[in-house]
Design a protein around this motif. Structure first.
Motif, short mmCIF file in Angstrom:
data_model
loop_
_atom_site.label_atom_id
_atom_site.label_comp_id
_atom_site.label_asym_id
_atom_site.label_seq_id
_atom_site.Cartn_x
_atom_site.Cartn_y
_atom_site.Cartn_z
N ASP A 211 0.83 -1.22 0.00
CA ASP A 211 0.00 0.00 0.00
C ASP A 211 0.86 1.27 0.00
O ASP A 211 0.63 2.22 0.76
N VAL A 212 1.88 1.28 -0.85
CA VAL A 212 2.78 2.44 -0.94
C VAL A 212 2.11 3.49 -1.83
O VAL A 212 1.79 3.23 -2.99
N LYS A 213 1.92 4.69 -1.26
CA LYS A 213 1.26 5.78 -1.98
C LYS A 213 2.14 7.02 -1.92
O LYS A 213 2.58 7.42 -0.84
N LEU A 214 2.38 7.61 -3.08
CA LEU A 214 3.23 8.79 -3.18
C LEU A 214 2.43 9.94 -3.74
O LEU A 214 1.68 9.77 -4.71
N ALA A 215 2.59 11.13 -3.13
CA ALA A 215 1.91 12.33 -3.61
C ALA A 215 2.88 13.49 -3.60
O ALA A 215 3.57 13.73 -2.61
N VAL A 216 2.98 14.19 -4.73
CA VAL A 216 3.75 15.43 -4.84
C VAL A 216 2.76 16.50 -5.25
O VAL A 216 2.22 16.46 -6.37
N TYR A 217 2.49 17.45 -4.39
CA TYR A 217 1.39 18.40 -4.63
C TYR A 217 1.75 19.78 -4.12
O TYR A 217 2.65 19.95 -3.28
N GLN A 218 1.01 20.77 -4.67
CA GLN A 218 1.20 22.15 -4.23
C GLN A 218 0.81 22.29 -2.76
O GLN A 218 -0.09 21.61 -2.28
N ARG A 219 1.46 23.20 -2.06
CA ARG A 219 1.28 23.32 -0.63
C ARG A 219 -0.16 23.66 -0.25
O ARG A 219 -0.64 23.30 0.82
N SER A 220 -0.86 24.37 -1.14
CA SER A 220 -2.24 24.77 -0.83
C SER A 220 -3.28 23.81 -1.39
O SER A 220 -4.48 24.00 -1.18
#
Length: 296
Positions: free
Chosen positions: A39-48
């Motif tokens: 269940d490895v989940k990666l997220a790269v997202y804007q701070r807001s």
């Protein structure tokens, strides 16, 4: 020190110690858990923005290379499971390491389980954490590093790559006392002070004549007035005083030629003490002679 090396060594040490302590236990009790990550989940997202996670299959690598700068956050979630029971468990060591692809430099973050669950989360806010990268931009391997003394294996998995772009970094000055330098020091060569330039011969001779002028004047006056040897008594004290007096004059002459002040004072003490005693006894004898002459 490399964090993976530390984890491996500590795991082997504790495992060996635990194996010795439990050597008297039944063989079934020595079986250890085999770890897996799921269940490895990666997220790269804007701070807001709200994170949108990408699921990464076990033992694979995300094909996308994510751009990371100070405007984004990186969040990685995963579960550590017992391979046999498929149940989520908590481990002693869970890290997310960003390893620079070219230099091998590591930036390591600790993954903590979410409150009330066994799901691990590592969240990186680049605005506050980019100083840890020290201005080293480029591609970083995102690696999951898992270890436990009760586990039969450790995990070091490169699950994704990110391209990091940070602001320019100015390293804080390091105190000289904190710098450890193992290079050989440069050779120390002693340079002695060069002797001072001596004055010309004319100046030296003129100064010597001026210093000797009082003594020359004394001898000239003695010759003009005349010396009275009638009152001089031939005795041990008279002989000692005059010999000591001429020795002091000779010592001054030798001082001008070759001796220094300390050597001169040492010799003057040796000559001056007996000269003083002889002179004192000579004056006392002369005084007594005058008294006898007056009484007669």
């Amino acid at each position: 020190m490399n964090i993976r090396l530390v984890i491996t060594l500590s795991t082997l040490f504790v495992a060996a110690f635990a194996g010795q302590a439990s050597s008297k236990q039944p063989a079934a009790a020595s079986a250890k858990t085999h770890l897996t990550v799921d269940d490895v989940k990666l997220a790269v997202y804007q701070r807001s923005a709200t994170p949108s996670h990408t699921l990464i299959k076990p033992n694979t690598k995300d094909t996308k290379v994510y751009d990371v700068d100070k405007q984004v956050k990186v969040e990685l979630k995963f579960n550590v499971k017992d391979e046999k029971t498929k149940e989520s468990i908590l481990v002693q060591q869970a890290f997310v390491a960003f390893v620079h692809k070219d230099s091998g430099r590591e930036v390591v973050f600790v993954a903590e389980p979410e409150t009330g669950t066994k799901t691990y989360v590592a969240e990186l806010d680049m605005k506050s954490q980019e100083k840890n990268f020290e201005g080293l931009n480029g591609t970083y391997n995102v690696r999951l590093i898992i270890g436990d003394t009760n586990a039969a294996n450790a995990i070091d998995w490169n699950c994704a790559d990110v391209k990091v772009t940070t602001s320019s970094f100015v390293a804080a000055p390091v105190k000289k006392s904190q710098i450890v330098n193992y290079d050989p020091l440069s050779e120390i060569k002693h340079v002695f002070r060069e002797p001072e330039k001596l004055p010309s011969a004319i100046i030296s001779d003129t100064f010597t004549i001026l210093c000797m002028a009082p003594m020359l004047l004394l001898f000239i006056m003695w010759l003009s007035i005349g010396l009275n040897f009638n009152n001089v008594k031939i005795s041990l004290w008279s002989l000692g005083f005059h010999v000591g007096l001429f020795a002091i004059f000779g010592l001054y002459f030798v001082f001008w030629l070759r001796l220094n002040m300390f050597e001169t004072l040492k010799y003057l003490a040796l000559i001056g003490v007996p000269t003083f005693i002889c002179g004192n006894r000579l004056l006392r004898s002369l005084n007594e002679s005058r008294r006898h002459a007056k009484t007669e």
